[in-house]
Structure formats: C-alpha cells, structure tokens
Design a protein around this motif. Structure first.
Motif, PDB file in Angstrom:
ATOM      1  N   PRO A   1       0.814  -1.238   0.000  1.00 59.66           N
ATOM      2  CA  PRO A   1       0.000   0.000   0.000  1.00 59.66           C
ATOM      3  C   PRO A   1       0.837   1.273   0.000  1.00 59.66           C
ATOM      4  CG  PRO A   1      -0.399  -1.314   2.013  1.00 59.66           C
ATOM      5  CD  PRO A   1       0.503  -2.111   1.140  1.00 59.66           C
ATOM      6  N   GLU A   2       1.984   1.265   0.672  1.00 59.21           N
ATOM      7  CA  GLU A   2       2.852   2.448   0.631  1.00 59.21           C
ATOM      8  C   GLU A   2       3.333   2.725  -0.795  1.00 59.21           C
ATOM      9  OE1 GLU A   2       4.705   2.007   5.182  1.00 59.21           O
ATOM     10  OE2 GLU A   2       5.842   1.298   3.432  1.00 59.21           O
TER      11      GLU A   2
ATOM     12  N   GLY B   1       1.827   1.743  -3.498  1.00 59.52           N
ATOM     13  CA  GLY B   1       0.665   2.188  -4.262  1.00 59.52           C
ATOM     14  C   GLY B   1       0.361   3.656  -4.047  1.00 59.52           C
ATOM     15  N   ALA B   2       0.489   4.102  -2.803  1.00 55.97           N
ATOM     16  CA  ALA B   2       0.236   5.511  -2.504  1.00 55.97           C
ATOM     17  C   ALA B   2       1.261   6.417  -3.189  1.00 55.97           C
ATOM     18  CB  ALA B   2       0.263   5.733  -0.990  1.00 55.97           C
ATOM     19  N   HIS B   3       2.491   5.933  -3.311  1.00 51.36           N
ATOM     20  CA  HIS B   3       3.563   6.715  -3.935  1.00 51.36           C
ATOM     21  C   HIS B   3       3.386   6.878  -5.442  1.00 51.36           C
ATOM     22  CE1 HIS B   3       7.683   7.940  -5.036  1.00 51.36           C
ATOM     23  NE2 HIS B   3       7.611   6.999  -5.961  1.00 51.36           N
TER      24      HIS B   3
ATOM     25  N   GLU C   1       2.406   7.420  -9.200  1.00 54.59           N
ATOM     26  CA  GLU C   1       1.437   7.989 -10.150  1.00 54.59           C
ATOM     27  C   GLU C   1       1.160   6.952 -11.231  1.00 54.59           C
ATOM     28  OE1 GLU C   1       2.975  12.585 -10.271  1.00 54.59           O
ATOM     29  OE2 GLU C   1       4.325  11.021 -10.997  1.00 54.59           O
TER      30      GLU C   1
ATOM     31  N   VAL D   1       1.733   2.672 -11.755  1.00 54.18           N
ATOM     32  CA  VAL D   1       2.026   1.438 -11.017  1.00 54.18           C
ATOM     33  C   VAL D   1       2.359   0.344 -12.022  1.00 54.18           C
ATOM     34  CG1 VAL D   1       1.099  -0.293  -9.411  1.00 54.18           C
ATOM     35  CG2 VAL D   1       0.455   2.134  -9.162  1.00 54.18           C
TER      36      VAL D   1
ATOM     37  N   VAL E   1      -2.117  -3.894  -2.620  1.00 56.90           N
ATOM     38  CA  VAL E   1      -1.742  -2.504  -2.948  1.00 56.90           C
ATOM     39  C   VAL E   1      -2.919  -1.590  -2.625  1.00 56.90           C
ATOM     40  CG1 VAL E   1      -1.214  -0.922  -4.855  1.00 56.90           C
ATOM     41  CG2 VAL E   1      -0.057  -3.147  -4.713  1.00 56.90           C
ATOM     42  N   GLY E   2      -4.121  -2.060  -2.985  1.00 58.29           N
ATOM     43  CA  GLY E   2      -5.319  -1.318  -2.596  1.00 58.29           C
ATOM     44  C   GLY E   2      -6.033  -0.658  -3.757  1.00 58.29           C
TER      45      GLY E   2
ATOM     46  N   THR F   1      -8.045   1.815  -3.791  1.00 59.54           N
ATOM     47  CA  THR F   1      -8.014   3.284  -3.774  1.00 59.54           C
ATOM     48  C   THR F   1      -6.684   3.806  -4.317  1.00 59.54           C
ATOM     49  OG1 THR F   1      -7.264   3.195  -1.491  1.00 59.54           O
ATOM     50  CG2 THR F   1      -9.628   3.519  -1.843  1.00 59.54           C
ATOM     51  N   HIS F   2      -5.604   3.038  -4.081  1.00 63.53           N
ATOM     52  CA  HIS F   2      -4.305   3.490  -4.577  1.00 63.53           C
ATOM     53  C   HIS F   2      -4.147   3.269  -6.081  1.00 63.53           C
ATOM     54  CE1 HIS F   2      -2.839   2.877  -0.224  1.00 63.53           C
ATOM     55  NE2 HIS F   2      -3.080   4.161  -0.438  1.00 63.53           N
TER      56      HIS F   2
ATOM     57  N   LYS G   1      -5.196   5.622 -11.808  1.00 64.05           N
ATOM     58  CA  LYS G   1      -3.779   5.566 -12.191  1.00 64.05           C
ATOM     59  C   LYS G   1      -3.537   4.640 -13.372  1.00 64.05           C
ATOM     60  CE  LYS G   1      -2.086   6.660  -7.608  1.00 64.05           C
ATOM     61  NZ  LYS G   1      -1.440   6.108  -6.399  1.00 64.05           N
TER      62      LYS G   1
END
Lengths: 228, 228
Positions: free
Chosen positions: A66-67, A69-71, A73, A75, A91-92, A94-95, A99
C-alpha cells in the motif's frame, strides 16, 4: 514520474533499476518489507537476495504494497501472474483508482514443467482480469512478450522488432508509450493492438515464446514483417 | 510426388494449385464429389464455386476423401480445424498409415466473432489430436501461422521471416521442409520447434495473428529476431 513497481523478483528489480536510472522516483512494493530484506538465500528462481540488489540501488526505496501504491502515479505490475490479483488487492483499490497500471505479468502455470502452460487463455487474460478487478485503474498490458533484459534494453536485439500495448484508455496508452520510448523502444516498434481483450493475443503468444526460448535462449524478439 | 489435399476451400485450392504448378501429381479430396462440383454459389466464406477453380486447374483431379487418401504419398490437411478429425476419419486410417500428414489447419471457433477464439488451446492442440487419432500417420504441423497467399508465396513478405515445423518424425519433417523450400521458403526461414506438442505454440499464436490481421490485413508474417 513517481512510479511504484509491485514485485521484488528479477523483473521488478530490472524495471525498477532501469526506471530509477532514467531519473524516475521509484518505490518497489513488497508484502513484508522486513522479510524481503532479511532473506539471505537465493529464491526458487535462483534470484539473489533483495538486500544485495538494494545495496547496489540505494535510490530505489522498498516499501509495503500500500505504501508503494500511494507513492506511484504510475504502477507497474511485475509480480508472478499467479499472484498478481492478490498482490494488487494488497496494494489497494483506492491506490490504483485513476492511475496507469502497466501490467507486464504472464499467468504462467509452471507445475507441468517447460514450456510452461498458462493458467487460463483463449477466453480470458490476466490483463482483462486485472481491469475487471480494478475497474478504476487504467490498465495497459505491455512488455510481457520479451525477456526482462530485452524489456529494459531493446537494442540488445538488432534491427526492427516489436512491442505491443493493449488497453481501454488512450491517454494511459500514450503515457506507457512514452515510458517505452524512454526504455529505448523506437516509436515505430510500438504496436497498439486495441482494447484490453487483445492482451489474450500477447499472453497466448507466450507458448510459442517459451518454445523458441528453449531453442534459442531468451535473447530474441519477434518482428511483424509486412508486405509492401 | 503424389499429393492428396484434403479440403476444397480457399486454402486447399491455393495449395493444390501451387503444388500442381510445381509438377506434383495432386488430387483434392472432398466428402461428396458431385455436390462439390454442382455448387454454383459462393460459400459462407465468400469463396467462389469449386467448379470455376476446377476449370482453371484441369490437371488437379477432384476425388472422394478415401480416393484422395489412396492416391497421396503425402496428405495435406487443409480442412477447417473444427472438422479435421472427421474429414481425416473419412480419408481412412489405412490410407494415412505410414504417410506424411502435413497439417496446416487451425481449430478456430468463429462463433464469437472476430478475432476468432480457438476450440481448444494451452493443454492440447489440433496437431496433437490428429497424431493421437492417427498414430501411424507421420504428422507435421506447419504453415498454420500465415495467410494462404503467404504460405504458397513467402516472397510476398519482404526480408527475413519464419515458418515453423512441429512433429515426432524427423524424416517426415525433412520431407515437409523440402516441400516448403519448393514453395519458396528459404532454408534459414524454417524453424523446427520440436515434437508435435509444440504445435500448441503456433496454434495459440493465432490469437495475436488475427488481432494483427484486423489491424494490418493478412499480408504479413512474423520474424524471430535474435541477439548476436
């Protein structure tokens, strides 16, 4: 660009290292950061421990799924095809929403020896499964038709040869084509096959690919040669 | 050589005409000779009536499946993949025993529109099914990766591009490679993939082939480009 590479195997490392070398801000995602860094043995594929690679690539950070994924832009799915959906779940959603999700995985079934079969084919593809599971992600299937070293350095193979993109989102495909150009793929080498369903074509080609690889080694690619 | 071409469609005709033009003694096999000759309409694929083609190719005889099988020292399966096994049953096991059976059919499932799916893939192939059903035939899968016009005249596509052979019998593959050379395929274009199971590779490649054909038309082929 901020890029997340999901997967710490040979393919993920090669992509992450190359994209980092091109100046992108790359985070590699893994399920358990500590476990990945503590490993001191080669894995089942003979890949050396991640910590050795990490030492040689200090600019690329390792983080949880998930971290990462949040990073990102953008994936990159560089996991084994058999576990891609579960890794991307971690990864999630929402992330991944909105994208570009560059999917280069192949759903290999290695349980019957070489050449590997596919886990599914003909009526479905991993690219489609990922797009269905993450409808808000902009999935682009590409790079899955060549060996890692050719992915990141297509000039290893001389002359004209091709790479394919498949996906529903035209802007996402343009972004991915830009990345392919940065990796060294000439504009005229890139063939847009159409929507994500065309990922079936490049995934099913893997059977012939592995038969050819057993014969010639992995350092090749296919070219589409057209009549004038 | 005495050659039987099983199938009166576009592919069978093109092969029969070309092989006859090369001086081979060619008989085309069909289920019902009278019906085939009486037809005056184009078929579902838009192919003109056989009698028109027959008039233009008087040296090629039309005969029943078993008569054609009895004639051929080499038998070409140019039927639609969906009916290949039943057509070859009608040719007759005894007429196939010991003979080279050049299989160029693809098991297309056209019921879902374009690009066609395969009737089976990944764990089986038509080449294997034919070899299992006719264990005394010497099956060689080849020519199934290109459009008819490229099969019989590979020089339509410029430069280096490839054709594959798969089969269990080395001598049968040599015979087929000889025929490929006569059709215009250079020695270095012919890649022997291995046993008949490798037919899975070339049959599964058909998905990508038809996606590319929708984009570029059928006048192309693929080349395997290797690193030095």
């Amino acid at each position: 660009m901020k890029i997340a590479v999901i997967g710490t195997g040979m393919v993920g490392r090669a992509l992450a290292g190359r994209l980092g070398g091109l100046g992108h801000d790359v985070v590699v995602g893994t399920r358990h950061v500590d476990q990945t860094l503590q490993r001191t043995e080669r894995d089942a594929m003979g890949t050396p421990p991640y910590r050795e690679w990490q030492r040689a690539h200090p600019a690329v950070r390792l983080a949880t799924f998930p971290e990462a994924g949040a990073h990102g832009e953008l994936v990159v799915n560089a996991t084994a095809g058999a576990v891609s959906l579960s890794a991307l779940e971690a990864v999630g959603k929402t992330h991944l929403a909105g994208k570009v999700l560059l999917d280069l995985a192949v759903p290999l079934d290695l349980s019957h020896g070489m050449p590997p079969r596919l886990l599914f084919a003909n009526t479905d593809s991993l690219g489609e499964q990922i797009q269905r599971a993450f409808p808000d992600a902009r999935v682009v299937k590409t790079l899955n038709t060549v060996f890692t070293e050719v992915m990141i350095d297509p000039r290893r193979v001389p002359g004209q040869h091709n790479i394919f993109v498949a996906g529903e989102d035209a802007a996402a495909k343009l972004t991915v084509e830009g990345l392919l150009r940065e990796l060294g793929w000439p504009k005229e080498a890139i063939i847009d096959l159409g929507g994500i369903q065309t990922a079936r074509g490049t995934e099913m080609y893997m059977q012939l690919y592995f038969i050819l690889a057993e014969k010639f080694g992995f350092d090749f690619n296919m070219a589409v040669v057209r009549a004038p």
